[in-house]
Design an enzyme around this catalytic site. Structure first.
Site, PDB file in Angstrom:
ATOM      1  N   ARG A   1       1.833 -20.276   2.594  1.00  0.00           N
ATOM      2  CA  ARG A   1       1.158 -20.583   3.862  1.00  0.00           C
ATOM      3  C   ARG A   1       1.050 -22.094   4.092  1.00  0.00           C
ATOM      4  O   ARG A   1       1.096 -22.565   5.230  1.00  0.00           O
ATOM      5  CB  ARG A   1      -0.235 -19.953   3.892  1.00  0.00           C
TER       6      ARG A   1
ATOM      7  N   ARG B   1       0.824  -1.205   0.000  1.00  0.00           N
ATOM      8  CA  ARG B   1       0.000   0.000   0.000  1.00  0.00           C
ATOM      9  C   ARG B   1       0.862   1.261   0.000  1.00  0.00           C
ATOM     10  O   ARG B   1       0.564   2.237  -0.696  1.00  0.00           O
ATOM     11  CB  ARG B   1      -0.938  -0.014   1.217  1.00  0.00           C
TER      12      ARG B   1
ATOM     13  N   HIS C   1      -7.512 -18.334  -3.380  1.00  0.00           N
ATOM     14  CA  HIS C   1      -6.195 -17.799  -3.052  1.00  0.00           C
ATOM     15  C   HIS C   1      -5.144 -18.421  -3.971  1.00  0.00           C
ATOM     16  O   HIS C   1      -5.450 -18.908  -5.050  1.00  0.00           O
ATOM     17  CB  HIS C   1      -5.885 -18.034  -1.570  1.00  0.00           C
TER      18      HIS C   1
ATOM     19  N   GLU D   1      -5.640 -15.648   6.452  1.00  0.00           N
ATOM     20  CA  GLU D   1      -4.258 -16.037   6.201  1.00  0.00           C
ATOM     21  C   GLU D   1      -3.704 -16.923   7.320  1.00  0.00           C
ATOM     22  O   GLU D   1      -2.736 -17.653   7.122  1.00  0.00           O
ATOM     23  CB  GLU D   1      -3.380 -14.793   6.046  1.00  0.00           C
TER      24      GLU D   1
ATOM     25  N   ARG E   1      -6.984 -23.358  -0.862  1.00  0.00           N
ATOM     26  CA  ARG E   1      -6.305 -23.690   0.388  1.00  0.00           C
ATOM     27  C   ARG E   1      -7.066 -24.701   1.229  1.00  0.00           C
ATOM     28  O   ARG E   1      -6.447 -25.540   1.900  1.00  0.00           O
ATOM     29  CB  ARG E   1      -6.041 -22.423   1.203  1.00  0.00           C
TER      30      ARG E   1
ATOM     31  N   SER F   1     -12.620 -10.975  -2.810  1.00  0.00           N
ATOM     32  CA  SER F   1     -11.358 -10.425  -2.314  1.00  0.00           C
ATOM     33  C   SER F   1     -11.529  -8.945  -2.017  1.00  0.00           C
ATOM     34  O   SER F   1     -11.851  -8.158  -2.911  1.00  0.00           O
ATOM     35  CB  SER F   1     -10.223 -10.605  -3.332  1.00  0.00           C
ATOM     36  N   SER F   2     -11.262  -8.559  -0.769  1.00  0.00           N
ATOM     37  CA  SER F   2     -11.334  -7.139  -0.414  1.00  0.00           C
ATOM     38  C   SER F   2     -10.248  -6.333  -1.106  1.00  0.00           C
ATOM     39  O   SER F   2     -10.307  -5.104  -1.151  1.00  0.00           O
ATOM     40  CB  SER F   2     -11.217  -6.974   1.100  1.00  0.00           C
ATOM     41  N   GLN F   3      -9.241  -7.008  -1.682  1.00  0.00           N
ATOM     42  CA  GLN F   3      -8.182  -6.301  -2.405  1.00  0.00           C
ATOM     43  C   GLN F   3      -8.748  -5.513  -3.588  1.00  0.00           C
ATOM     44  O   GLN F   3      -8.169  -4.489  -3.982  1.00  0.00           O
ATOM     45  CB  GLN F   3      -7.118  -7.285  -2.906  1.00  0.00           C
TER      46      GLN F   3
END
Length: 404
Positions: free
Chosen positions: A356, A4, A311, A284, A315, A140-142
């Site tokens: 992860r 960011r 993701h 995550e 996952r 996705s909040s992205q």
């Protein structure tokens, strides 16, 4: 925070510095993407990155790798460039959710060539009209963060409304809003599922990047599994990361966390308790918590995780496959995992090129002999030094990291 801060710096007046940035594949790809559009980004100093904005331009080609932040933060920025900017990435990124973001960009005046996945091309004309848009960012909040980060540069700013299932990972959106305000943006998030960003110039500034609290999860989990003590130096007493919830989750699973002058200290007893928790805001953490649950003394239910299917890999399915291969009793339900205690055995854990998953397998390997990761290099996505740090923690200084 590193991703960011880089984007905000590229859209600001004056230089931006990042002290203590996260150097990893994702952040290097972000820096490279901004360079491709004309920004000066110096990453030669490990502890101090410097960004000097320049007029954004094309033609440019940007490799997103497997980085969701690059995939979703930079197309809105590319709309502000003068020229065509093409995005492509690893095979998995070609199927990751991005269509709602592209639809919103088109509504706001950007011209984008996009089919069913990557590659996509943004044909920038040096400006984006902006205005009002509606987006379903539940995958996705992205996608919302990407719009918000670029919005101060839109001619009419941005009024964006989320319409869809509840947003996952809301703390990451709060981080975006707080960092925008710190850079001088006028942003109103007082109404549920609506954000209003006023047009205006951002200011370059110095950012002190917090330690990666999510990245610390496997190391702190090690204390619970082994009955040992792990200290993470520099843990902030307050901050804007979702990782602060990790302390409560580790406590519920039998750990004793305490923030001291030395950092965060977590002590374990060697007995791990099962956990029932909604992890929608900290998804995550799910792989490492699932690894802990697999060696716990009571059942666990980790839920709020339906969006993990999109993701770096699916996952939930990957955790079921990997942990079942080690003998775990684990099942996937509509939005999470149910795990019941059962003796585990050694075996090869497929990491599916997912950092992860590799970290989760490493945690199980502390409790079960003969666990082997089929690939540990995937941890370079967010923590290139993971093998060395892990070996040093387990075996002491001078040990050599490997895949065993």
């Amino acid at each position: 925070m590193t991703a960011r801060a880089l984007v905000l710096g590229a859209l600001s007046l004056g230089a931006t510095t990042l002290r203590g940035p996260l150097r990893a594949r994702d952040t290097e790809l972000m820096a490279a993407g901004l360079r491709a559009m004309g920004c000066h980004v110096s990453t030669s100093d490990e502890n101090l990155w410097v960004l000097r904005p320049r007029p954004l331009c094309g033609p440019a080609r940007i490799d997103v790798g497997t980085a969701g932040t690059v995939l979703r933060f930079l197309p809105p920025v590319a709309g502000l460039a003068d020229g065509a900017v093409t995005f492509d990435g690893d095979e998995r990124s070609r199927t990751r959710p991005v269509a709602p973001l592209i639809g919103a960009l088109r509504t706001l005046g950007a011209r984008v060539d996009y089919g069913a996945g990557l590659p996509l091309t943004v044909h920038g004309i040096g400006r984006v009209t902006g205005g009002a848009a509606t987006i379903d960012a539940s995958a996705s909040s992205q996608m919302l963060s990407g719009l918000l980060l670029a919005a101060p540069e839109f001619d009419r700013g941005l009024t964006v409304r989320h319409a869809g299932p509840p947003l996952p990972r809301a703390p990451h959106l709060r981080m975006t809003v707080q960092m925008l305000r710190a850079a001088g943006a006028g942003i109103d998030d007082s109404r549920p599922d609506m954000w209003v960003v006023e047009p205006g110039r951002l200011n370059g500034r110095a950012w002190d990047i917090e330690p990666d609290l999510l990245g610390a999860a496997p190391f702190l989990a090690a204390a619970l599994v082994t009955g040992g003590t792990v200290t993470v130096a520099g843990w902030p007493r307050s901050g804007i990361q979702a990782g602060h919830r990790l302390l409560d989750l580790l406590h519920q699973m039998g750990g004793s966390p305490a923030v001291t002058r030395q950092g965060l200290v977590v002590r374990g007893t060697g007995t791990v308790r099962g956990l029932t928790a909604d992890l929608a805001d900290v998804a995550e953490l799910a792989p490492v918590l699932a690894a802990l649950a697999a060696v716990a003394d009571s059942p666990s239910h980790l839920h709020g995780l339906a969006h993990l299917g999109a993701h770096e890999t699916d996952r939930l399915a990957a955790l079921v496959e990997g942990l079942t291969g080690l003998g775990a009793d684990i099942a996937q339900d509509h939005d999470g995992l149910r795990i019941r205690p059962r003796p585990l055995r050694g075996g090869t854990f497929p990491t599916r090129d997912d950092h992860r998953l590799a970290q989760a397998a490493a945690v199980v390997g502390l409790a079960v002999g003969g666990v082997r990761l089929d690939d540990v290099t995937c941890t370079a996505k967010t923590l290139p030094d993971f093998p060395r740090l892990w070996s040093t923690m387990v075996h002491g200084p001078g040990s050599v990291g490997g895949q065993d």
